[in-house]
Motif scaffolding. Structure first.
Motif, PDB file in Angstrom:
ATOM      1  N   GLY A  39       6.139   4.221  13.066  1.00 51.52           N
ATOM      2  CA  GLY A  39       7.556   4.012  12.798  1.00 51.52           C
ATOM      3  C   GLY A  39       7.934   2.562  12.609  1.00 51.52           C
ATOM      4  O   GLY A  39       8.762   2.234  11.754  1.00 51.52           O
ATOM      5  N   THR A  40       7.333   1.681  13.379  1.00 51.66           N
ATOM      6  CA  THR A  40       7.682   0.262  13.254  1.00 51.66           C
ATOM      7  C   THR A  40       7.219  -0.315  11.923  1.00 51.66           C
ATOM      8  O   THR A  40       7.854  -1.220  11.386  1.00 51.66           O
ATOM      9  CB  THR A  40       7.104  -0.568  14.412  1.00 51.66           C
ATOM     10  OG1 THR A  40       5.687  -0.421  14.447  1.00 51.66           O
ATOM     11  CG2 THR A  40       7.702  -0.144  15.734  1.00 51.66           C
ATOM     12  N   PHE A  41       6.149   0.229  11.381  1.00 53.48           N
ATOM     13  CA  PHE A  41       5.658  -0.239  10.081  1.00 53.48           C
ATOM     14  C   PHE A  41       6.610   0.212   8.965  1.00 53.48           C
ATOM     15  O   PHE A  41       6.906  -0.543   8.043  1.00 53.48           O
ATOM     16  CB  PHE A  41       4.244   0.267   9.820  1.00 53.48           C
ATOM     17  CG  PHE A  41       3.291  -0.065  10.940  1.00 53.48           C
ATOM     18  CD1 PHE A  41       2.977  -1.385  11.240  1.00 53.48           C
ATOM     19  CD2 PHE A  41       2.739   0.937  11.716  1.00 53.48           C
ATOM     20  CE1 PHE A  41       2.112  -1.687  12.280  1.00 53.48           C
ATOM     21  CE2 PHE A  41       1.865   0.643  12.756  1.00 53.48           C
ATOM     22  CZ  PHE A  41       1.559  -0.676  13.037  1.00 53.48           C
ATOM     23  N   TYR A  42       7.106   1.445   9.082  1.00 50.11           N
ATOM     24  CA  TYR A  42       8.104   1.955   8.137  1.00 50.11           C
ATOM     25  C   TYR A  42       9.380   1.119   8.217  1.00 50.11           C
ATOM     26  O   TYR A  42       9.955   0.728   7.202  1.00 50.11           O
ATOM     27  CB  TYR A  42       8.408   3.427   8.434  1.00 50.11           C
ATOM     28  CG  TYR A  42       9.638   3.941   7.738  1.00 50.11           C
ATOM     29  CD1 TYR A  42       9.595   4.305   6.399  1.00 50.11           C
ATOM     30  CD2 TYR A  42      10.852   4.061   8.408  1.00 50.11           C
ATOM     31  CE1 TYR A  42      10.724   4.773   5.747  1.00 50.11           C
ATOM     32  CE2 TYR A  42      11.981   4.515   7.772  1.00 50.11           C
ATOM     33  CZ  TYR A  42      11.912   4.881   6.437  1.00 50.11           C
ATOM     34  OH  TYR A  42      13.029   5.331   5.807  1.00 50.11           O
ATOM     35  N   MET A  43       9.825   0.852   9.442  1.00 51.94           N
ATOM     36  CA  MET A  43      11.046   0.086   9.674  1.00 51.94           C
ATOM     37  C   MET A  43      10.920  -1.303   9.047  1.00 51.94           C
ATOM     38  O   MET A  43      11.843  -1.789   8.397  1.00 51.94           O
ATOM     39  CB  MET A  43      11.323  -0.013  11.173  1.00 51.94           C
ATOM     40  CG  MET A  43      12.594  -0.734  11.561  1.00 51.94           C
ATOM     41  SD  MET A  43      12.510  -2.542  11.628  1.00 51.94           S
ATOM     42  CE  MET A  43      11.074  -2.846  12.589  1.00 51.94           C
TER      43      MET A  43
END
Length: 90
Positions: A80-84
């Motif tokens: 999720g943090t990579f997408y964000m």
């Protein structure tokens, strides 16, 4: 501040993946808690920093409530943090 948040989110995402996909299976299948203990505290600190920095950046980045909720939710999802980072910070 944005660059610090990007670094913290990257490290938080990596620590979460290591904890979820390496340390936890080793604990479950081999009964060895060493990696969970080694990765747990740094991940927890990075998670708290992620949330604090997100609150600090909310006004600067002009995130509305929906986007801010998504940004916080991304810290709970694997990858999720990579997408964000790709969607909201670049």
């Amino acid at each position: 501040m944005k660059s610090i948040f990007r670094i913290v989110s990257l490290l938080e995402g990596i620590s979460y993946l290591l904890l979820l996909f390496i340390a936890t299976p080793i604990k479950a299948f081999q009964g060895d808690e060493t990696y969970v203990k080694m990765l747990g505290m740094p991940h927890g600190i990075l998670f708290i920093l992620y949330v604090i920095l997100a609150f600090m950046l909310k006004k600067e980045m002009k995130w509305d409530h929906k986007n801010f909720g998504i940004i916080l939710l991304c810290s709970l999802l694997p990858f999720g943090t990579f997408y964000m980072d790709k969607k909201y910070l670049r």
